[in-house]
Design an enzyme around this catalytic site. Structure first.
Site, mmCIF file in Angstrom:
data_model
loop_
_atom_site.group_PDB
_atom_site.id
_atom_site.type_symbol
_atom_site.label_atom_id
_atom_site.label_comp_id
_atom_site.label_asym_id
_atom_site.label_seq_id
_atom_site.Cartn_x
_atom_site.Cartn_y
_atom_site.Cartn_z
ATOM 1 N N CYS A 89 0.852 -1.181 0.000
ATOM 2 C CA CYS A 89 0.000 0.000 0.000
ATOM 3 C C CYS A 89 0.889 1.232 0.000
ATOM 4 C CB CYS A 89 -0.919 -0.008 1.229
ATOM 5 S SG CYS A 89 -2.045 1.410 1.269
ATOM 6 N N HIS A 111 -8.889 -3.580 -3.201
ATOM 7 C CA HIS A 111 -7.992 -2.809 -2.323
ATOM 8 C C HIS A 111 -8.378 -1.323 -2.346
ATOM 9 C CE1 HIS A 111 -3.796 -2.047 -0.651
ATOM 10 N NE2 HIS A 111 -4.149 -0.843 -1.065
ATOM 11 N N GLU A 112 -8.610 -0.777 -3.538
ATOM 12 C CA GLU A 112 -8.951 0.650 -3.640
ATOM 13 C C GLU A 112 -10.340 0.944 -3.087
ATOM 14 O OE1 GLU A 112 -6.545 2.677 -4.107
ATOM 15 O OE2 GLU A 112 -5.270 0.967 -4.616
ATOM 16 N N HIS A 171 -10.107 1.312 0.522
ATOM 17 C CA HIS A 171 -9.662 2.659 0.919
ATOM 18 C C HIS A 171 -10.840 3.628 0.984
ATOM 19 C CE1 HIS A 171 -5.348 2.723 1.355
ATOM 20 N NE2 HIS A 171 -5.161 2.091 0.215
#
Length: 189
Positions: A109, A151-152, A155
Site C-alpha cells: 500500500c 484494495h482501492e 480505501h
C-alpha cells in the site's frame, strides 16, 4: 547518499501515510452529474499523482490510488492494470457480489510502503460504479485486477488491507518480500 525509506518516498510524492484520520473514514460519494466538475478534478489529481509515483517506482502488479490517499475525502479511485491496459476510473464504487473462492497474495500500500501483507481476497468481484453522467454500470473483475480494485474500494470505505489479514498474520518488511517486480501468480483454471 542517504537511503530514503519507501514510506518517506511516498510521503514526499504527496501520498497520505498510515495514521492519518482521512484513511480511516469512509469517503463522501459524488452527487453525479451535479458534481461532475469536482469528480473530474479529483480524477485528474489522481492521475497526476500516479504519474509522479510511477516515475519513481515500477509496479509489475499494477497500481491503484484512492482519493483519500492524496488527501481528498471523496469516493474516487484510479486503477492502472499491469501492462498497457487502460486505466480504470472508479466513482462511487460498490462491490455488489464476490466469489466464495479466495486466494492469499501479498499486497503493498502506498500509504505504508515499508511492508507487505499476506491476505485473502475473492478471486472475482462485481462492482457497480458511476460515470460522470451519473449513469451506473456493473463490471466483473477477476484475479489480480479484482484484488487491485477491491484494495482501492476498501480505501474508499476507510479500510486498510491490514484489516483483512487473518489473525496471527503480520505484515513483513519490504526488504524480506521477494516478489517485487513480479505479477501475482494464479493457478490456471
Amino acid at each position: 547518499m542517504i537511503d530514503v525509506r519507501p514510506s518517506q518516498q511516498m510521503r514526499d510524492l504527496g501520498v497520505v501515510q498510515q495514521g492519518a484520520a482521512i484513511l480511516a473514514e469512509p469517503a463522501r460519494p459524488f452527487n453525479l452529474p451535479t458534481e461532475r466538475d469536482e469528480a473530474e478534478r479529483v480524477v485528474d489529481d489522481l492521475f497526476a499523482a500516479m504519474e509522479r509515483i510511477g516515475q519513481v517506482h515500477p509496479f509489475a502488479k499494477g497500481m491503484g490510488l484512492a482519493a483519500p490517499q492524496i488527501g481528498i475525502a471523496r469516493a474516487a479511485a484510479v486503477v492502472q492494470p499491469p501492462g498497457n491496459a487502460p486505466a480504470i476510473i472508479l466513482l462511487n464504487p460498490k462491490i455488489t457480489a464476490r466469489s466464495d473462492e479466495t486466494d492469499e497474495q501479498y499486497e503493498g500500500c502506498l500509504s505504508f510502503f515499508d511492508v507487505r501483507g499476506l491476505l485473502p481476497r475473492p478471486l472475482k468481484i462485481t462492482v457497480e460504479t458511476a460515470a460522470l453522467s451519473g449513469e451506473t454500470s456493473t463490471i466483473t473483475y477477476e484475479l489480480g485486477l479484482a484484488r487491485l480494485i477491491h484494495h482501492e474500494i476498501d480505501h474508499l470505505n476507510g479500510l486498510l488491507y491490514t484489516s483483512r489479514m487473518l489473525p496471527g498474520v503480520e505484515p513483513i518488511p519490504v526488504d524480506e518480500y521477494r516478489q517485487t517486480g513480479r505479477a501475482w501468480a494464479y493457478e490456471e483454471a
